[in-house]
Design a protein around this motif. Structure first.
Motif, PDB file in Angstrom:
ATOM      1  N   VAL A 226       0.833  -1.198   0.000  1.00 29.74           N
ATOM      2  CA  VAL A 226       0.000   0.000   0.000  1.00 29.74           C
ATOM      3  C   VAL A 226       0.870   1.251   0.000  1.00 29.74           C
ATOM      4  O   VAL A 226       0.619   2.214  -0.746  1.00 29.74           O
ATOM      5  CB  VAL A 226      -0.947   0.004   1.220  1.00 29.74           C
ATOM      6  N   GLU A 227       1.909   1.253   0.815  1.00 35.24           N
ATOM      7  CA  GLU A 227       2.798   2.412   0.870  1.00 35.24           C
ATOM      8  C   GLU A 227       3.552   2.600  -0.447  1.00 35.24           C
ATOM      9  O   GLU A 227       3.735   3.724  -0.918  1.00 35.24           O
ATOM     10  CB  GLU A 227       3.792   2.238   2.024  1.00 35.24           C
ATOM     11  N   LYS A 228       3.984   1.494  -1.034  1.00 36.58           N
ATOM     12  CA  LYS A 228       4.671   1.602  -2.321  1.00 36.58           C
ATOM     13  C   LYS A 228       3.747   2.181  -3.384  1.00 36.58           C
ATOM     14  O   LYS A 228       4.161   3.003  -4.205  1.00 36.58           O
ATOM     15  CB  LYS A 228       5.184   0.231  -2.755  1.00 36.58           C
ATOM     16  N   THR A 229       2.496   1.769  -3.365  1.00 37.28           N
ATOM     17  CA  THR A 229       1.526   2.295  -4.329  1.00 37.28           C
ATOM     18  C   THR A 229       1.335   3.794  -4.152  1.00 37.28           C
ATOM     19  O   THR A 229       1.268   4.552  -5.134  1.00 37.28           O
ATOM     20  CB  THR A 229       0.180   1.569  -4.173  1.00 37.28           C
ATOM     21  N   MET A 230       1.273   4.248  -2.888  1.00 39.04           N
ATOM     22  CA  MET A 230       1.140   5.682  -2.615  1.00 39.04           C
ATOM     23  C   MET A 230       2.337   6.449  -3.154  1.00 39.04           C
ATOM     24  O   MET A 230       2.192   7.505  -3.791  1.00 39.04           O
ATOM     25  CB  MET A 230       0.994   5.920  -1.111  1.00 39.04           C
ATOM     26  N   LEU A 231       3.539   5.921  -2.906  1.00 40.24           N
ATOM     27  CA  LEU A 231       4.751   6.598  -3.365  1.00 40.24           C
ATOM     28  C   LEU A 231       4.815   6.632  -4.890  1.00 40.24           C
ATOM     29  O   LEU A 231       5.137   7.671  -5.491  1.00 40.24           O
ATOM     30  CB  LEU A 231       5.980   5.890  -2.795  1.00 40.24           C
ATOM     31  N   ILE A 232       4.503   5.513  -5.516  1.00 36.69           N
ATOM     32  CA  ILE A 232       4.554   5.442  -6.985  1.00 36.69           C
ATOM     33  C   ILE A 232       3.572   6.424  -7.602  1.00 36.69           C
ATOM     34  O   ILE A 232       3.890   7.116  -8.583  1.00 36.69           O
ATOM     35  CB  ILE A 232       4.266   3.997  -7.447  1.00 36.69           C
ATOM     36  N   LYS A 233       2.385   6.529  -7.039  1.00 34.09           N
ATOM     37  CA  LYS A 233       1.391   7.470  -7.554  1.00 34.09           C
ATOM     38  C   LYS A 233       1.909   8.897  -7.495  1.00 34.09           C
ATOM     39  O   LYS A 233       1.743   9.682  -8.442  1.00 34.09           O
ATOM     40  CB  LYS A 233       0.090   7.339  -6.756  1.00 34.09           C
ATOM     41  N   GLU A 234       2.571   9.246  -6.393  1.00 32.12           N
ATOM     42  CA  GLU A 234       3.118  10.594  -6.252  1.00 32.12           C
ATOM     43  C   GLU A 234       4.240  10.826  -7.261  1.00 32.12           C
ATOM     44  O   GLU A 234       4.333  11.900  -7.876  1.00 32.12           O
ATOM     45  CB  GLU A 234       3.641  10.790  -4.830  1.00 32.12           C
ATOM     46  N   LEU A 235       5.089   9.827  -7.454  1.00 34.38           N
ATOM     47  CA  LEU A 235       6.188   9.955  -8.423  1.00 34.38           C
ATOM     48  C   LEU A 235       5.653  10.126  -9.839  1.00 34.38           C
ATOM     49  O   LEU A 235       6.178  10.919 -10.625  1.00 34.38           O
ATOM     50  CB  LEU A 235       7.103   8.728  -8.350  1.00 34.38           C
ATOM     51  N   LEU A 236       4.612   9.395 -10.163  1.00 34.18           N
ATOM     52  CA  LEU A 236       4.027   9.506 -11.504  1.00 34.18           C
ATOM     53  C   LEU A 236       3.389  10.879 -11.698  1.00 34.18           C
ATOM     54  O   LEU A 236       3.486  11.473 -12.780  1.00 34.18           O
ATOM     55  CB  LEU A 236       2.994   8.401 -11.722  1.00 34.18           C
ATOM     56  N   ASN A 237       2.724  11.382 -10.659  1.00 33.28           N
ATOM     57  CA  ASN A 237       2.115  12.712 -10.762  1.00 33.28           C
ATOM     58  C   ASN A 237       3.181  13.785 -10.991  1.00 33.28           C
ATOM     59  O   ASN A 237       2.947  14.760 -11.707  1.00 33.28           O
ATOM     60  CB  ASN A 237       1.326  13.025  -9.496  1.00 33.28           C
ATOM     61  N   ARG A 238       4.332  13.575 -10.384  1.00 29.99           N
ATOM     62  CA  ARG A 238       5.413  14.545 -10.540  1.00 29.99           C
ATOM     63  C   ARG A 238       6.264  14.269 -11.787  1.00 29.99           C
ATOM     64  O   ARG A 238       7.199  15.014 -12.075  1.00 29.99           O
ATOM     65  CB  ARG A 238       6.329  14.505  -9.302  1.00 29.99           C
ATOM     66  N   LYS A 239       5.944  13.172 -12.489  1.00 22.70           N
ATOM     67  CA  LYS A 239       6.729  12.746 -13.661  1.00 22.70           C
ATOM     68  C   LYS A 239       8.209  12.629 -13.321  1.00 22.70           C
ATOM     69  O   LYS A 239       9.090  13.103 -14.044  1.00 22.70           O
ATOM     70  CB  LYS A 239       6.513  13.697 -14.844  1.00 22.70           C
ATOM     71  N   LYS A 253       5.203  -2.810 -10.113  1.00 20.18           N
ATOM     72  CA  LYS A 253       4.231  -1.988  -9.384  1.00 20.18           C
ATOM     73  C   LYS A 253       4.197  -0.555  -9.923  1.00 20.18           C
ATOM     74  O   LYS A 253       3.199   0.129  -9.760  1.00 20.18           O
ATOM     75  CB  LYS A 253       4.565  -1.968  -7.898  1.00 20.18           C
ATOM     76  N   GLY A 254       5.328  -0.088 -10.543  1.00 20.40           N
ATOM     77  CA  GLY A 254       5.302   1.265 -11.101  1.00 20.40           C
ATOM     78  C   GLY A 254       6.583   2.054 -10.993  1.00 20.40           C
ATOM     79  O   GLY A 254       6.680   3.146 -11.561  1.00 20.40           O
ATOM     80  N   PHE A 255       7.588   1.557 -10.249  1.00 23.47           N
ATOM     81  CA  PHE A 255       8.892   2.223 -10.285  1.00 23.47           C
ATOM     82  C   PHE A 255       9.440   2.116 -11.698  1.00 23.47           C
ATOM     83  O   PHE A 255       9.147   1.168 -12.434  1.00 23.47           O
ATOM     84  CB  PHE A 255       9.859   1.591  -9.290  1.00 23.47           C
ATOM     85  N   LEU A 256      10.260   3.068 -12.082  1.00 21.59           N
ATOM     86  CA  LEU A 256      10.726   3.104 -13.471  1.00 21.59           C
ATOM     87  C   LEU A 256      11.673   1.955 -13.796  1.00 21.59           C
ATOM     88  O   LEU A 256      11.492   1.272 -14.806  1.00 21.59           O
ATOM     89  CB  LEU A 256      11.429   4.436 -13.749  1.00 21.59           C
ATOM     90  N   ALA A 257      12.697   1.725 -12.954  1.00 24.42           N
ATOM     91  CA  ALA A 257      13.739   0.780 -13.360  1.00 24.42           C
ATOM     92  C   ALA A 257      14.427   0.161 -12.163  1.00 24.42           C
ATOM     93  O   ALA A 257      14.355   0.655 -11.030  1.00 24.42           O
ATOM     94  CB  ALA A 257      14.766   1.489 -14.248  1.00 24.42           C
ATOM     95  N   THR A 258      15.106  -0.951 -12.426  1.00 31.50           N
ATOM     96  CA  THR A 258      15.979  -1.611 -11.461  1.00 31.50           C
ATOM     97  C   THR A 258      17.072  -2.324 -12.238  1.00 31.50           C
ATOM     98  O   THR A 258      16.912  -2.641 -13.426  1.00 31.50           O
ATOM     99  CB  THR A 258      15.220  -2.614 -10.576  1.00 31.50           C
ATOM    100  N   LEU A 259      18.180  -2.605 -11.557  1.00 26.81           N
ATOM    101  CA  LEU A 259      19.277  -3.346 -12.174  1.00 26.81           C
ATOM    102  C   LEU A 259      19.319  -4.786 -11.660  1.00 26.81           C
ATOM    103  O   LEU A 259      20.201  -5.550 -12.029  1.00 26.81           O
ATOM    104  CB  LEU A 259      20.611  -2.639 -11.898  1.00 26.81           C
ATOM    105  N   GLN A 260      18.355  -5.143 -10.807  1.00 26.24           N
ATOM    106  CA  GLN A 260      18.307  -6.499 -10.273  1.00 26.24           C
ATOM    107  C   GLN A 260      17.508  -7.401 -11.212  1.00 26.24           C
ATOM    108  O   GLN A 260      16.410  -7.050 -11.623  1.00 26.24           O
ATOM    109  CB  GLN A 260      17.661  -6.503  -8.885  1.00 26.24           C
ATOM    110  N   ALA A 261      18.066  -8.548 -11.525  1.00 27.31           N
ATOM    111  CA  ALA A 261      17.383  -9.468 -12.425  1.00 27.31           C
ATOM    112  C   ALA A 261      16.300 -10.229 -11.676  1.00 27.31           C
ATOM    113  O   ALA A 261      16.358 -10.408 -10.452  1.00 27.31           O
ATOM    114  CB  ALA A 261      18.383 -10.449 -13.034  1.00 27.31           C
TER     115      ALA A 261
END
Length: 786
Positions: A226-239, A253-261
Motif C-alpha cells: 500500500v505504501e509503495k503504491t502511494m509513493l509510486i502514484k506521487e512519483l508519476l504525478n510529478r513525472k 508496481k510502477g517504479f521506473l527501473a531496477t538493475l536487479q534481475a
C-alpha cells in the motif's frame, strides 16, 4: 503364481528399506532471524523454506519451528536478545537476515551454533572482509551479493542524467551505516548533488521530494504494498524518474527501473539451500563460498516511462527487460470501435472532400435549372458624333447623347436545357452514390486501422515475451556450457537469437507507433495526439449485441452456406452504391442519346422584351428641323418571340450521339464487371470467414500444444537430451502459434466487416430492427429455395 509372490516380497523389502533410511536421517531445526516482517515477506520466507527442504530432503529432515522465527523490528537490543534465545534453544542452524542482525553477528569471533548471515547490506558498505572466498570462521558463513549502489547509480545516471538525486533509505538503517561517506564519493564522480531521505513511513519520502529531479530507493524492502503504491502514484504525478534496489517486482508496481534481475532472488534462495546441504553432508561452514555473482539486468516499466515522458534509449534495449502492458497510459482519448467509426465519418478529410464533390454536383443542377430563369440586363451608352454628320442627321444622331435600355430574355422551351437538367440531376445522384461508397470504404478503413493497432499491440507484447523466453534459454545454454553438457556454439547461437529477437521487438514497438499514426490520420487527429484503443471480444460488447457469433452457425453448416452466399450476393446487388452510381450514369447517358437523336429536331422557344430610353441630346443635330413636321421619341419598348431549329450543326449531333452510345456500352460493361466482382468478393469473403473460424479454433489448440512442447523441449535441452536446433524450432513454433492465436479473433472480425462492406450493409451501424429485417429476408429467401 510364484513370480507374483516374489514380487510382493520385493516390494515389502523395498518399503522396509525406505523406512529404515528415513529413520536414519538426522533432523535439523532451523531458526530464522530477521529485522522486520510484513505481509509481503511471509510468502518469500515460505519459498525459502520450501527451497531448503527440497534441496536437503535427500540428506536430512529440515524443520522450521514457528517459535524460531524472530523479528527485531530494527532494534539492536532485540536483535541481541533474539540471537541469544536461539543459542539457548534446541535450534541446530541459524539463518540471520538484515542489517541489525549483521551488527550483532558479524563482529563475533566465536559462533556457538552454525550460522549463515545473508542479505545484510549492500556490498558498498559491507563490513565483512571482501577479499576472502570463505569465512574461515568455525560455524559461520555469510553471503555477499554482487549488487552495488555504485552500479545502480551509474546506470540510473545513464538513463536519466539526474542533477539533484533523492536517496530514500530506511531511517533505522541510515542511523547505523556510514551511508553519507559512501554516497558523497559516488555522487561526486557523477557530478550530481543528492539528498539522503531517511524514512519511517512513506510520508517521509513524499514530503521530501521537492527540489529533487529523480528518486533512488536504496531501501524499502519492508515497505508495504500500500505504501509503495502511494509513493509510486506521487512519483508519476510529478513525472519523476525512479530507480529501486528491490528488483523487478517493484518495477512491475510502477517504479521506473531496477538493475536487479528477476532470477536473483531464486538464485539467492538456492544458494542458501545449497550451503545448508553442504553443511549437513559434512562441509564445514568456514569453507563454504561467500560470493554470489548476479548477472545485472536492467528492467524498465514501459507504462511508467510513457507516463513520465521518459525516452527509452535504443542503445539499452538489447540489455533491458520490459514489464507492464503495451497500453498507452498517457492517452488523451481511448477509443472503442464505434467511436472510431463515428469520428471518422464526422471528421475524416478525404470524406469531407468527397462531400464537396457532391455539393459541386448540386451546383451543376442549379446551373442547369437556371436556363429556365429569366435573364434581365441593363446597359447605358454615351455617344459623340462628328458635328458635320450630326448636323445633317435631322436630329437622329446628335453630336452628344446618352441613352440606356433594359432587356428581358425568357426561355420557354429548350430540349437541350431539359436534357442538361436531367443529365445533371442523374450525375448529382451518381456523385452522391460515389460518396456513399466512400463512406462505406471509410468505415472499413477506420475499423481496419483500429484492428491493426490491436494486432500490433498483441504482436508487441508477444515479441517482448519472446525476448524474455530467449533470455531464459540463453541462461540454460550458459549453464549447460559451464557444466560441460553443450559447446560454446549453443551459447553463441542464443546470443545471436537474442539480438535478432530484440530487433524484432524494437520493430514491433515502432510498428505500433505507426499504427497509432495511421489511426490518427483516419480520425483527422493531430499526429502527436496520444490515443489508445479498447480491446474487443467476439462474445462481449457490441459484437455480442449484434450476434456476430450467428455467423459461425451459418457458415459451419455446409447445407446453409451456399443459399446464404446467394442471399448475400443478392443483398449486395441491392445495396451497392457503386451499382446505383452506374445506373444513374447510364440514365444520364441515355438522356444524352435522346437529345442527339430525335431531340435535335425539337425547336427552342424564347420570349424577349426591351425598353429603351434616351436621357439627353446636345450639340449639333440635337433637334429636328421644324420644316420636317415630326418630333423625336425618347422612350419606347419592343417585345417579341423567337423559335429556332438547328438543321445542320457541323454533324456534331451525330458525333455526340455516337459518343454517348459508346459511353453507354462502356457503362454496361462496367456494370457487368462490377456485379461479377461483387459476387466474387462476397464468396471470397465468406471463404475467408470460414478460414478464420477454423483458425480461431485450431490456433488455440496449436498454442497450447506448442507451449507444452516448448516446456518439454527446454527441460530436455537443460538435461542435454536434445540439441539447440530443436529448442529453437520449439520456441519459434510457440511464437508463431501465439501470434496466430492472438490475431485469430481480430482477423475474423476484420473479414466479417470486409464482407459487410461488400454487401454495403454494416450490422454495427444499423438498428436491431433493421438487422432483424435482414435476418427475416434471409429466412424468406431460404424458404424459396426449399
Amino acid at each position: 503364481m510364484k513370480s507374483i509372490k516374489n514380487l510382493a516380497v520385493l516390494l515389502i523389502f523395498l518399503a522396509s528399506l525406505s523406512q529404515a533410511i528415513a529413520q536414519d536421517k538426522r533432523i535439523y531445526k532451523v531458526g530464522i532471524l530477521i529485522d522486520r516482517t510484513n505481509d509481503e515477506l511471509s510468502p518469500l520466507l515460505d519459498k525459502l523454506k520450501g527451497e531448503v527442504q527440497a534441496v536437503v530432503g535427500e540428506d536430512a529432515i529440515i524443520e522450521f519451528p514457528n517459535d524460531a522465527l524472530l523479528v527485531n523490528n530494527f532494534d539492536l537490543e532485540n536483535a541481541q536478545a533474539n540471537y541469544n534465545k536461539l543459542l539457548a534453544s534446541d535450534i541446530d542452524i541459524i539463518l540471520a537476515f538484515g542489517v541489525f542482525n549483521n551488527e550483532i553477528i558479524s563482529p563475533l569471533t566465536v559462533h556457538e551454533k552454525p550460522t549463515i548471515l545473508f542479505g545484510a547490506v549492500n556490498r558498498d558498505v559491507q563490513q565483512l572482509d571482501l577479499s576472502k572466498t570463505s569465512s574461515g570462521v568455525k560455524n559461520f558463513t555469510y553471503l555477499i551479493e554482487s549488487e552495488s549502489y555504485q552500479d545502480d547509480l551509474d546506470r540510473f545516471y545513464q538513463l536519466s542524467g539526474f542533477k539533484n538525486l533523492g536517496i530514500a533509505i530506511d531511517a533505522p538503517i541510515a542511523k547505523i551505516l556510514p551511508l553519507k561517506e559512501v554516497f558523497d564519493g559516488e555522487l561526486a564522480q557523477l557530478d550530481a548533488d543528492y539528498r539522503l531521505i531517511p524514512f519511517e513511513s512513506v510520508d517521509d519520502i513524499i514530503t521530501n521530494l521537492e527540489g529533487i529531479d529523480a528518486l533512488y530507493m536504496a531501501g524499502g524492502f519492508f515497505m508495504s504494498a500500500v505504501e509503495k503504491t502511494m509513493l509510486i502514484k506521487e512519483l508519476l504525478n510529478r513525472k519523476m524518474p525512479s530507480f529501486t534496489v528491490n528488483g523487478p517486482e517493484d518495477v512491475e508496481k510502477g517504479f521506473l527501473a531496477t538493475l536487479q534481475a528477476e532470477e536473483n532472488l531464486d538464485q539467492f534462495f538456492r544458494r542458501i539451500a545449497l550451503n545448508i546441504e553442504a553443511f549437513v553432508t559434512g562441509t564445514p561452514m568456514s569453507e563454504l563460498p561467500v560470493f554470489i555473482e548476479y548477472n545485472p539486468r536492467l528492467t524498465i516499466n514501459y507504462n511508467t516511462s510513457d507516463i513520465i515522458g521518459f525516452p527509452i534509449k535504443y542503445s539499452l534495449i538489447g540489455e533491458t527487460d520490459f514489464v507492464g502492458e503495451f497500453k498507452n497510459v498517457i492517452s488523451e482519448k481511448e477509443y472503442d470501435l464505434l467511436g472510431v467509426i463515428n469520428q471518422a465519418l464526422e471528421q475524416n478529410l478525404s470524406l469531407q472532400s468527397g462531400q464537396r464533390d457532391v455539393d459541386l454536383a448540386s451546383q451543376e443542377v442549379k446551373t442547369a435549372n437556371s436556363n429556365y430563369l429569366p435573364s434581365l440586363s441593363a446597359s447605358g451608352t454615351a455617344t459623340y458624333v462628328d458635328p458635320d454628320l450630326a448636323a445633317i442627321s435631322n436630329g437622329q444622331n446628335p453630336e452628344f447623347s446618352t441613352a440606356g435600355n433594359i432587356t428581358l430574355n425568357q426561355t420557354i422551351f429548350s430540349e437541350a436545357a431539359n436534357a442538361n437538367i436531367s443529365i445533371q440531376k442523374n450525375l448529382q445522384k451518381a456523385q452522391q452514390e460515389d460518396f456513399n461508397a466512400s463512406q462505406l470504404d471509410l468505415i472499413f478503413d477506420a475499423a481496419n486501422a483500429y484492428f491493426t493497432v490491436l494486432i500490433l499491440k498483441a504482436n508487441t507484447q508477444i515479441q517482448v515475451r519472446n525476448v524474455d523466453l530467449t533470455k531464459r534459454n540463453l541462461q540454460i545454454s550458459e549453464q549447460n556450457f559451464e557444466a560441460g553438457q553443450s559447446g560454446k556454439s549453443d551459447m553463441l547461437r542464443f546470443r545471436s537469437e537474442m539480438a535478432q529477437n530484440t530487433q524484432a521487438m524494437v520493430e514491433a514497438i515502432n510498428q505500433l507507433e505507426q499504427g497509432f499514426l495511421l489511426l490518427n490520420q483516419v480520425l483527422n487527429n493531430p499526429t502527436n495526439l496520444e490515443i489508445d484503443v479498447e480491446d474487443v471480444d467476439l462474445n462481449a460488447g457490441v459484437f455480442e449485441e449484434y450476434k456476430y457469433d450467428e455467423l459461425f452457425g451459418l457458415l459451419d453448416n455446409p447445407t446453409l452456406r451456399e443459399p446464404f452466399i446467394e442471399f448475400l450476393v443478392k443483398e449486395a446487388y441491392e445495396n451497392s452504391p457503386e451499382l446505383r452510381s452506374l445506373a444513374f450514369n447510364l440514365d444520364a447517358t441515355n438522356r444524352n442519346i435522346r437529345l442527339n437523336s430525335f431531340g435535335r429536331f425539337l425547336p427552342t422557344l424564347a420570349l424577349q422584351g426591351q425598353y429603351n430610353s434616351t436621357f439627353s441630346r446636345s450639340g449639333a443635330g440635337s433637334t429636328v428641323p421644324p420644316n420636317l413636321g415630326f418630333g423625336l421619341v425618347d422612350n419606347y419598348y419592343t417585345a417579341g418571340a423567337s423559335i429556332s431549329l438547328p438543321l445542320i450543326n457541323q454533324n456534331l449531333n451525330n458525333i455526340n450521339r455516337q459518343t454517348a452510345l459508346i459511353q453507354k456500352d462502356q457503362i454496361e460493361i462496367n456494370r457487368d464487371n462490377l456485379e461479377l466482382g461483387i459476387a466474387v468478393n462476397v464468396r471470397n469473403g465468406v471463404l475467408n470467414l470460414v478460414n478464420q473460424m477454423s483458425n480461431i479454433q485450431l490456433s488455440r489448440i496449436s498454442e497450447e500444444t506448442a507451449e507444452e512442447a516448448l516446456e518439454l523441449t527446454r527441460a530436455s535441452y537443460a538435461e542435454g537430451a536434445v540439441n539447440i536446433v530443436q529448442l529453437l524450432d520449439a520456441q519459434n513454433n510457440y511464437l508463431n502459434a501465439q501470434l496466430a492465436r492472438t490475431n485469430a479473433v481480430y482477423n475474423f472480425l476484420i473479414n466479417a466487416l470486409q464482407l459487410e462492406r461488400f454487401m454495403g450493409y454494416y450490422f454495427l451501424l444499423n438498428s436491431e430492427e433493421k438487422n432483424n429485417e435482414f435476418r427475416q429476408r434471409f429466412f424468406e429467401f431460404l424458404n424459396t429455395k426449399n
